[in-house]
Design a protein around this motif. Structure first.
Motif, PDB file in Angstrom:
ATOM      1  N   SER A 132       9.118  -4.209 -11.303  1.00 47.14           N
ATOM      2  CA  SER A 132       8.265  -4.585 -12.435  1.00 47.14           C
ATOM      3  C   SER A 132       7.310  -3.460 -12.820  1.00 47.14           C
ATOM      4  CB  SER A 132       7.463  -5.844 -12.098  1.00 47.14           C
ATOM      5  OG  SER A 132       8.308  -6.949 -11.905  1.00 47.14           O
ATOM      6  N   VAL A 133       6.729  -2.786 -11.832  1.00 49.24           N
ATOM      7  CA  VAL A 133       5.766  -1.732 -12.149  1.00 49.24           C
ATOM      8  C   VAL A 133       6.477  -0.531 -12.774  1.00 49.24           C
ATOM      9  CG1 VAL A 133       5.753  -0.440  -9.953  1.00 49.24           C
ATOM     10  CG2 VAL A 133       3.660  -0.626 -11.310  1.00 49.24           C
ATOM     11  N   ALA A 134       7.713  -0.252 -12.360  1.00 44.31           N
ATOM     12  CA  ALA A 134       8.487   0.827 -12.990  1.00 44.31           C
ATOM     13  C   ALA A 134       8.777   0.478 -14.446  1.00 44.31           C
ATOM     14  CB  ALA A 134       9.785   1.051 -12.220  1.00 44.31           C
ATOM     15  N   GLU A 135       9.066  -0.790 -14.692  1.00 45.69           N
ATOM     16  CA  GLU A 135       9.311  -1.254 -16.064  1.00 45.69           C
ATOM     17  C   GLU A 135       8.043  -1.143 -16.910  1.00 45.69           C
ATOM     18  OE1 GLU A 135      10.620  -5.394 -18.322  1.00 45.69           O
ATOM     19  OE2 GLU A 135      11.001  -5.168 -16.176  1.00 45.69           O
ATOM     20  N   GLN A 136       6.897  -1.474 -16.309  1.00 49.06           N
ATOM     21  CA  GLN A 136       5.623  -1.368 -17.017  1.00 49.06           C
ATOM     22  C   GLN A 136       5.298   0.082 -17.393  1.00 49.06           C
ATOM     23  OE1 GLN A 136       2.931  -3.388 -18.040  1.00 49.06           O
ATOM     24  NE2 GLN A 136       4.358  -5.103 -17.884  1.00 49.06           N
ATOM     25  N   ILE A 137       5.595   1.002 -16.476  1.00 43.57           N
ATOM     26  CA  ILE A 137       5.343   2.424 -16.746  1.00 43.57           C
ATOM     27  C   ILE A 137       6.171   2.878 -17.940  1.00 43.57           C
ATOM     28  CG2 ILE A 137       5.643   4.763 -15.835  1.00 43.57           C
ATOM     29  CD1 ILE A 137       4.989   3.630 -13.073  1.00 43.57           C
ATOM     30  N   THR A 138       7.453   2.493 -17.949  1.00 45.16           N
ATOM     31  CA  THR A 138       8.342   2.864 -19.056  1.00 45.16           C
ATOM     32  C   THR A 138       7.855   2.273 -20.375  1.00 45.16           C
ATOM     33  OG1 THR A 138      10.214   2.921 -17.529  1.00 45.16           O
ATOM     34  CG2 THR A 138      10.723   2.802 -19.876  1.00 45.16           C
ATOM     35  N   THR A 163       0.826  -1.211   0.000  1.00 42.46           N
ATOM     36  CA  THR A 163       0.000   0.000   0.000  1.00 42.46           C
ATOM     37  C   THR A 163       0.861   1.263   0.000  1.00 42.46           C
ATOM     38  OG1 THR A 163      -0.195  -0.164   2.417  1.00 42.46           O
ATOM     39  CG2 THR A 163      -1.995  -1.063   1.103  1.00 42.46           C
ATOM     40  N   GLN A 164       2.029   1.188   0.634  1.00 45.67           N
ATOM     41  CA  GLN A 164       2.938   2.335   0.616  1.00 45.67           C
ATOM     42  C   GLN A 164       3.464   2.594  -0.795  1.00 45.67           C
ATOM     43  OE1 GLN A 164       5.939   1.434   3.533  1.00 45.67           O
ATOM     44  NE2 GLN A 164       4.579   1.779   5.279  1.00 45.67           N
ATOM     45  N   GLU A 166      11.141  -3.832   2.464  1.00 44.10           N
ATOM     46  CA  GLU A 166      12.002  -4.857   3.057  1.00 44.10           C
ATOM     47  C   GLU A 166      11.746  -6.239   2.453  1.00 44.10           C
ATOM     48  OE1 GLU A 166      11.303  -4.726   7.216  1.00 44.10           O
ATOM     49  OE2 GLU A 166      12.179  -2.725   7.492  1.00 44.10           O
ATOM     50  N   THR A 167      10.492  -6.512   2.082  1.00 41.50           N
ATOM     51  CA  THR A 167      10.161  -7.854   1.604  1.00 41.50           C
ATOM     52  C   THR A 167      10.532  -8.017   0.132  1.00 41.50           C
ATOM     53  OG1 THR A 167       7.922  -7.119   1.045  1.00 41.50           O
ATOM     54  CG2 THR A 167       8.253  -8.074   3.230  1.00 41.50           C
ATOM     55  N   ALA A 168      10.997  -9.201  -0.224  1.00 40.01           N
ATOM     56  CA  ALA A 168      11.428  -9.479  -1.598  1.00 40.01           C
ATOM     57  C   ALA A 168      10.281  -9.351  -2.599  1.00 40.01           C
ATOM     58  CB  ALA A 168      12.053 -10.866  -1.667  1.00 40.01           C
ATOM     59  N   PRO A 169       9.068  -9.843  -2.302  1.00 45.23           N
ATOM     60  CA  PRO A 169       7.981  -9.715  -3.273  1.00 45.23           C
ATOM     61  C   PRO A 169       7.654  -8.258  -3.627  1.00 45.23           C
ATOM     62  CG  PRO A 169       7.393 -11.327  -1.601  1.00 45.23           C
ATOM     63  CD  PRO A 169       8.636 -10.656  -1.125  1.00 45.23           C
ATOM     64  N   VAL A 170       7.662  -7.377  -2.625  1.00 38.81           N
ATOM     65  CA  VAL A 170       7.346  -5.966  -2.897  1.00 38.81           C
ATOM     66  C   VAL A 170       8.491  -5.305  -3.659  1.00 38.81           C
ATOM     67  CG1 VAL A 170       6.732  -3.749  -1.860  1.00 38.81           C
ATOM     68  CG2 VAL A 170       5.846  -5.856  -0.875  1.00 38.81           C
ATOM     69  N   LYS A 171       9.723  -5.702  -3.377  1.00 36.17           N
ATOM     70  CA  LYS A 171      10.861  -5.192  -4.158  1.00 36.17           C
ATOM     71  C   LYS A 171      10.723  -5.583  -5.627  1.00 36.17           C
ATOM     72  CE  LYS A 171      14.409  -5.009  -0.529  1.00 36.17           C
ATOM     73  NZ  LYS A 171      15.694  -5.559  -0.052  1.00 36.17           N
ATOM     74  N   ALA A 172      10.333  -6.851  -5.858  1.00 38.79           N
ATOM     75  CA  ALA A 172      10.137  -7.329  -7.233  1.00 38.79           C
ATOM     76  C   ALA A 172       8.985  -6.573  -7.900  1.00 38.79           C
ATOM     77  CB  ALA A 172       9.871  -8.826  -7.234  1.00 38.79           C
ATOM     78  N   PHE A 173       7.907  -6.338  -7.142  1.00 42.97           N
ATOM     79  CA  PHE A 173       6.775  -5.566  -7.664  1.00 42.97           C
ATOM     80  C   PHE A 173       7.224  -4.160  -8.031  1.00 42.97           C
ATOM     81  CE2 PHE A 173       3.483  -2.412  -6.934  1.00 42.97           C
ATOM     82  CZ  PHE A 173       2.448  -2.884  -7.729  1.00 42.97           C
ATOM     83  N   LYS A 194       9.953   7.964 -10.214  1.00 45.43           N
ATOM     84  CA  LYS A 194      10.912   8.322  -9.156  1.00 45.43           C
ATOM     85  C   LYS A 194      10.440   7.831  -7.801  1.00 45.43           C
ATOM     86  CE  LYS A 194      13.044  12.484 -11.133  1.00 45.43           C
ATOM     87  NZ  LYS A 194      13.165  13.966 -10.992  1.00 45.43           N
ATOM     88  N   SER A 195       9.171   8.093  -7.487  1.00 42.97           N
ATOM     89  CA  SER A 195       8.654   7.699  -6.171  1.00 42.97           C
ATOM     90  C   SER A 195       8.630   6.182  -6.028  1.00 42.97           C
ATOM     91  CB  SER A 195       7.243   8.262  -5.973  1.00 42.97           C
ATOM     92  OG  SER A 195       6.348   7.695  -6.910  1.00 42.97           O
ATOM     93  N   THR A 196       8.381   5.474  -7.123  1.00 42.54           N
ATOM     94  CA  THR A 196       8.364   4.008  -7.073  1.00 42.54           C
ATOM     95  C   THR A 196       9.761   3.461  -6.813  1.00 42.54           C
ATOM     96  OG1 THR A 196       6.507   3.964  -8.620  1.00 42.54           O
ATOM     97  CG2 THR A 196       7.740   1.925  -8.342  1.00 42.54           C
ATOM     98  N   LEU A 197      10.742   4.011  -7.482  1.00 48.03           N
ATOM     99  CA  LEU A 197      12.104   3.489  -7.369  1.00 48.03           C
ATOM    100  C   LEU A 197      12.801   3.943  -6.088  1.00 48.03           C
ATOM    101  CD1 LEU A 197      13.213   3.951 -11.096  1.00 48.03           C
ATOM    102  CD2 LEU A 197      12.621   1.813  -9.936  1.00 48.03           C
ATOM    103  N   THR A 198      12.366   5.065  -5.506  1.00 48.34           N
ATOM    104  CA  THR A 198      13.019   5.551  -4.278  1.00 48.34           C
ATOM    105  C   THR A 198      12.478   4.873  -3.021  1.00 48.34           C
ATOM    106  OG1 THR A 198      11.465   7.408  -4.250  1.00 48.34           O
ATOM    107  CG2 THR A 198      13.644   7.811  -5.199  1.00 48.34           C
ATOM    108  N   ALA A 199      11.295   4.224  -3.132  1.00 51.31           N
ATOM    109  CA  ALA A 199      10.766   3.496  -1.971  1.00 51.31           C
ATOM    110  C   ALA A 199      11.708   2.343  -1.620  1.00 51.31           C
ATOM    111  CB  ALA A 199       9.366   2.970  -2.278  1.00 51.31           C
ATOM    112  N   GLU A 200      11.789   2.024  -0.332  1.00 55.28           N
ATOM    113  CA  GLU A 200      12.722   0.982   0.123  1.00 55.28           C
ATOM    114  C   GLU A 200      11.981  -0.089   0.926  1.00 55.28           C
ATOM    115  OE1 GLU A 200      15.809   2.928   2.274  1.00 55.28           O
ATOM    116  OE2 GLU A 200      16.624   3.955   0.506  1.00 55.28           O
TER     117      GLU A 200
END
Length: 575
Positions: free
Chosen positions: A373-379, A322-323, A363-370, A355-361
């Protein structure tokens, strides 16, 4: 009789004299003097008011035959006789014709419009094409009007959709040269139809930013198995509380005990990613009352429903997800607005979203992968957003709108060479607009001036053949005027782009209202591009109204009357 009434009904005691008088008068009145009725003028006012209520509140015409409404009208005015529903059909059709003429008059005064379009299927499995128009008025206020909810009986091919849109513009007497852009979703047939209109009439094709954003997030949510499993578990948990009255009652009790607001859990919809965001956000907000309700022996005897609760790692994934999705929700809400400029903000918004998607940090691997992937989809889905190809004959309307928005006029999201291309294109468009305006002015002057007297017959033939020196002077003057016009437009463009941008929190439309005298040519261009919406949300709102009108109670309503009622409701401001 009177003694019986007084004894049996003391609260309705009747005086003998009054009773006798009323009985005798009633028998005479029924034969001698008919009951009073409304005048024709009064009845017309009441009937018009009821028709406006039916249109405004999207009520079925059959409502006028409901006993409750008839009793209420009779209580308010016993002299008024409410007509049947068949009577209201004719004034509704007349009102539809009147509003159509008013809408034509409004659109005739505009220099250019943008259209949004979408296709919808009713509960009676009838397909409709929704079309809305958008433009900036003389007061620089955003205007939105519904054109049609057209019933579709043929296949939804690209050629047919293009023809239907042309038919709609012809119906409202909108020259297709005035249609600056058509905003649509990413459906292959609608995209192809917009391409046909661009080739035929030069209308720009703008894909709905909200739909594109939805596709980017939805595909990423589904492709990440861990997150998809977490969302599925959350969905099952919400469904349990939706279906169990006991669990729902116990949840309200736990909310009260823990000082939480008594809010219902939200169920997501598969076609809208932000509904998943709202579902998870509400679950996180009500996590402890939900867990307590599930653990209560009255709701969960022998712990048989305990498996419905999310695992600790799933709660953690939901919180981080959600963050990450928060900025996407803000972007979706902003882009769906109809009362302010949205298209010009799209390049900056997409860049900030990445920027906001990639700057978020997380901790969990699934959310990192998400996150990746979502930044790639936007591009991927907005790969053409920052391209400007004036030589293609179809320059990017999004970048032109951004350049004409005083908030983004520096185009900081583009490389320097691309900024120069956009500015040069705007200068060329401004010069063409100035020349068109001059030509129109000259044509009007020629049409209004009377024809001069015929030349004298004694004029020599060689003068008519060789011309006169004044003609050469006129050509030189025309050349000088063109030079002066070109320099004036160049100064206007350089001065505009030389100014500092206004704050991004400001509304650009009041700025243009104040500064249009300083930049008259650019103001004309700004009106044509800033009036284009970034999403096809207005068409979807049109279907929300149509859905209330073509409801189960009136699923047999004719497609033409669905169009009329939707048109009247959505253009209620013109009533």
């Amino acid at each position: 009789m009177i003694q019986h009434l007084n004894r049996r009904h003391p609260f309705h005691a009747v005086s003998p004299s009054i009773a006798e008088t009323s009985n005798s008068q009633r028998s005479m009145d029924s034969f001698v003097r008919p009951a009073q009725s409304c005048t024709v003028q009064e009845a017309a006012i009441f009937t018009e008011s009821i028709l406006n209520m039916l249109v405004t509140d999207m009520r079925p015409l059959s409502m006028v035959e409901d006993k409750g409404l008839r009793d209420m009208i009779s209580t308010f005015n016993p002299k008024y006789s409410l007509p049947s529903r068949t009577y209201f059909t004719q004034p509704m059709e007349k009102k539809h014709r009147d509003i159509t003429e008013k809408l034509k008059a409004v659109l005739k005064q505009t220099e250019c419009v943008a259209l949004t379009t979408d296709i919808w299927t009713s509960v009676a499995t009838e397909a409709y094409l929704g079309v809305t128009s958008h433009f900036l008025g003389e007061d620089w206020e955003m205007k939105s009007l519904s054109l049609t909810t057209m019933p579709l009986e043929e296949r939804h091919t690209a050629a047919n959709i293009a023809d239907w849109l042309e038919e709609t513009t012809a119906k409202f007497e909108i020259p297709l040269e005035k249609v600056k852009a058509v905003v649509h979703d990413n459906g292959a047939n609608v995209v192809a139809a917009a391409r046909i209109l661009r080739e035929r009439h030069g209308c720009a094709s703008v894909r709905c930013a909200g739909h594109t954003l939805n596709l980017a997030v939805q595909s990423t949510l589904k492709n990440n198995k861990t997150i998809a499993s977490c969302v599925g578990s959350a969905r099952c948990l919400v469904e349990h509380f939706k279906k169990s009255e006991l669990a729902c009652t116990k949840l309200k009790e736990k909310q009260h005990q823990m000082g939480k607001p008594p809010l219902m859990l939200l169920q997501d919809v598969s076609t809208r990613w932000n509904s998943t965001y709202h579902m998870l956000s509400r679950l996180l907000e009500q996590r402890w009352p939900v867990t307590a309700a599930l653990s209560d022996p009255a709701v969960n005897p022998r712990g048989k429903h305990h498996y419905l609760d999310l695992k600790p790692e799933q709660w953690h994934i939901s919180e981080e997800l959600t963050q990450v999705l928060g900025p996407f929700e803000g972007a979706t809400e902003f882009l769906s607005g109809e009362k302010y400029v949205t298209l010009s903000a799209l390049p900056q918004l997409v860049q900030n979203l990445k920027k906001s998607t990639l700057t978020a940090e997380p901790e969990t691997a699934p959310v990192k992968a998400f996150q990746a992937s979502v930044a790639e989809q936007i591009t991927k889905r907005w790969e053409g957003l920052y391209e400007f190809l004036p030589e293609s004959g179809a320059p990017n309307p999004v970048l032109l709108a951004a350049a004409l928005d005083p908030r983004f006029r520096k185009l900081k999201f583009l490389p320097a060479e691309e900024v120069l291309k956009v500015q040069t294109s705007i200068q060329s468009m401004a010069l063409a607009a100035r020349k068109d305006s001059k030509q129109t002015h000259v044509t009007v002057e020629k049409a209004t001036t009377t024809t001069s007297a015929t030349h004298t017959k004694g004029r020599s033939h060689h003068k008519s053949i060789l011309g006169s020196s004044s003609e050469d002077e006129d050509e030189g003057e025309d050349h000088d005027e063109d030079e002066q016009m070109s320099r004036a437009v160049q100064r206007e463009v350089l001065e505009y782009f030389g100014e500092q941008p206004i704050s991004k929190k400001e509304n650009p439309l009041p700025w243009w209202r104040i500064n249009q005298a300083r930049y008259p040519t650019l103001a004309q261009l700004a009106k044509s591009f800033l009036g284009i919406p970034a999403t096809s949300t207005p068409s979807e709102c049109l279907f929300s109204a149509a859905g209330n009108i073509a409801s189960k109670r009136r699923a047999s309503l004719s497609a033409e009357h669905v169009d009329m009622l939707t048109f009247l409701h959505c253009n209620n401001k013109l009533l």
